[in-house]
Design a protein around this motif. Structure first.
Motif, PDB file in Angstrom:
ATOM      1  N   PHE A   1       0.878  -1.169   0.000  1.00 13.98           N
ATOM      2  CA  PHE A   1       0.000   0.000   0.000  1.00 13.98           C
ATOM      3  C   PHE A   1       0.911   1.212   0.000  1.00 13.98           C
ATOM      4  O   PHE A   1       2.077   1.141   0.416  1.00 13.98           O
ATOM      5  CB  PHE A   1      -0.969   0.000   1.183  1.00 13.98           C
ATOM      6  CG  PHE A   1      -0.347   0.021   2.545  1.00 13.98           C
ATOM      7  CD1 PHE A   1      -0.070   1.220   3.186  1.00 13.98           C
ATOM      8  CD2 PHE A   1      -0.052  -1.168   3.225  1.00 13.98           C
ATOM      9  CE1 PHE A   1       0.485   1.251   4.450  1.00 13.98           C
ATOM     10  CE2 PHE A   1       0.507  -1.152   4.493  1.00 13.98           C
ATOM     11  CZ  PHE A   1       0.776   0.059   5.114  1.00 13.98           C
ATOM     12  N   VAL A   2       0.444   2.313  -0.522  1.00 15.67           N
ATOM     13  CA  VAL A   2       1.262   3.517  -0.677  1.00 15.67           C
ATOM     14  C   VAL A   2       0.678   4.635   0.174  1.00 15.67           C
ATOM     15  O   VAL A   2      -0.501   4.967   0.066  1.00 15.67           O
ATOM     16  CB  VAL A   2       1.340   3.957  -2.156  1.00 15.67           C
ATOM     17  CG1 VAL A   2       1.970   5.339  -2.280  1.00 15.67           C
ATOM     18  CG2 VAL A   2       2.138   2.937  -2.963  1.00 15.67           C
ATOM     19  N   VAL A   3       1.525   5.189   1.028  1.00 13.12           N
ATOM     20  CA  VAL A   3       1.123   6.312   1.866  1.00 13.12           C
ATOM     21  C   VAL A   3       1.579   7.605   1.195  1.00 13.12           C
ATOM     22  O   VAL A   3       2.698   7.696   0.676  1.00 13.12           O
ATOM     23  CB  VAL A   3       1.738   6.205   3.274  1.00 13.12           C
ATOM     24  CG1 VAL A   3       1.343   7.414   4.126  1.00 13.12           C
ATOM     25  CG2 VAL A   3       1.273   4.918   3.945  1.00 13.12           C
ATOM     26  N   ILE A   4       0.695   8.577   1.173  1.00 11.48           N
ATOM     27  CA  ILE A   4       0.970   9.877   0.575  1.00 11.48           C
ATOM     28  C   ILE A   4       1.107  10.880   1.708  1.00 11.48           C
ATOM     29  O   ILE A   4       0.164  11.093   2.476  1.00 11.48           O
ATOM     30  CB  ILE A   4      -0.178  10.320  -0.355  1.00 11.48           C
ATOM     31  CG1 ILE A   4      -0.524   9.215  -1.342  1.00 11.48           C
ATOM     32  CG2 ILE A   4       0.148  11.620  -1.067  1.00 11.48           C
ATOM     33  CD1 ILE A   4      -1.988   9.138  -1.677  1.00 11.48           C
ATOM     34  N   LYS A   5       2.259  11.473   1.814  1.00 15.02           N
ATOM     35  CA  LYS A   5       2.498  12.518   2.824  1.00 15.02           C
ATOM     36  C   LYS A   5       2.470  13.868   2.139  1.00 15.02           C
ATOM     37  O   LYS A   5       3.215  14.128   1.200  1.00 15.02           O
ATOM     38  CB  LYS A   5       3.854  12.318   3.502  1.00 15.02           C
ATOM     39  CG  LYS A   5       4.232  13.436   4.466  1.00 15.02           C
ATOM     40  CD  LYS A   5       5.679  13.297   4.907  1.00 15.02           C
ATOM     41  CE  LYS A   5       6.125  14.507   5.729  1.00 15.02           C
ATOM     42  NZ  LYS A   5       7.568  14.439   6.036  1.00 15.02           N
ATOM     43  N   ILE A   6       1.602  14.746   2.598  1.00 15.55           N
ATOM     44  CA  ILE A   6       1.469  16.088   2.033  1.00 15.55           C
ATOM     45  C   ILE A   6       1.759  17.078   3.147  1.00 15.55           C
ATOM     46  O   ILE A   6       1.120  17.055   4.194  1.00 15.55           O
ATOM     47  CB  ILE A   6       0.042  16.315   1.495  1.00 15.55           C
ATOM     48  CG1 ILE A   6      -0.339  15.176   0.539  1.00 15.55           C
ATOM     49  CG2 ILE A   6      -0.056  17.661   0.790  1.00 15.55           C
ATOM     50  CD1 ILE A   6      -1.818  15.006   0.355  1.00 15.55           C
ATOM     51  N   SER A   7       2.771  17.944   2.916  1.00 13.53           N
ATOM     52  CA  SER A   7       3.137  18.884   3.979  1.00 13.53           C
ATOM     53  C   SER A   7       3.424  20.261   3.409  1.00 13.53           C
ATOM     54  O   SER A   7       3.467  20.437   2.198  1.00 13.53           O
ATOM     55  CB  SER A   7       4.362  18.353   4.728  1.00 13.53           C
ATOM     56  OG  SER A   7       5.452  18.160   3.860  1.00 13.53           O
TER      57      SER A   7
END
Length: 203
Positions: free
Chosen positions: A197-203
């Motif tokens: 599964f792919v986690v998307i980090k947006i900061s």
């Protein structure tokens, strides 16, 4: 969107960490460090000297879970399972991809290749997380692999796009955008092979 974007892939065999992140906002706050045991240990030492932020017991739990995550990467090659948008060109790529898909009458149920995942709620003001499950990862990888940058760049029109794409890559940076597109394809292919599964980090 002109925010920083990082993707990281985690084997579906370690899916339990995703469930923990959904249930515990403190755990989710440091979810982006789950691939880096040393960074988590450093954070733990900082918390021990100045107990403000993620509770110590949560960081201890993250460290143990990180060992499990890393164990699923062959030869500990973590870099293959992490993608960072150096150019911030993912909005440009997204726009080009959508136009290409429409031109080919390819149905894809997500108009945002890099976003549109399921939210992981945390209590940080500075970052947010989403994730694609392993089935969506497979779908995105299979979508991207046969597409060449030359297929999508023909839809590039700076004047028409500049009012639609917040962080539009300028014409002189198209070589960098091509490199980023190729890196993205490699990342999703590796994630697919890992059944991740792919986690998307947006900061």
């Amino acid at each position: 969107m002109g925010l920083d974007l990082t993707l990281f892939a985690i084997s579906n065999k370690a899916k339990f960490i995703l469930e923990k992140a959904k249930l515990n906002e403190d755990y989710a706050n440091d979810f982006d460090k789950i691939q880096d045991i040393d960074k988590l240990k450093l954070h733990l030492r900082m918390i021990q000297s100045n107990p403000d932020g993620t509770p110590e017991n949560v960081l201890t739990e993250l460290i143990e879970d990180s060992k499990v995550v890393v164990s699923h990467y062959s030869d500990n090659k973590i870099d293959k399972f992490r993608f960072y948008s150096q150019t911030r060109g993912y909005e440009t790529l997204n726009d080009l991809l959508i136009k290409f898909l429409k031109s080919k009458n390819i149905n894809f149920d997500n108009t945002k290749v890099f976003f549109g995942g399921t939210d992981i709620i945390n209590n940080s003001q500075y970052l947010r997380f989403q994730y694609f499950d392993n089935f969506k990862t497979l779908e995105i990888s299979d979508l991207l692999q046969p597409i060449d940058f030359s297929d999508i760049v023909e839809f590039y029109d700076y004047d028409k796009m500049k009012n639609l794409v917040y962080k539009l890559i300028k014409p002189e940076n198209l070589t960098d955008l091509k490199d980023e597109f190729e890196e993205l394809k490699v990342f999703f292919n590796e994630a697919k092979l890992l059944n991740a599964f792919v986690v998307i980090k947006i900061s």
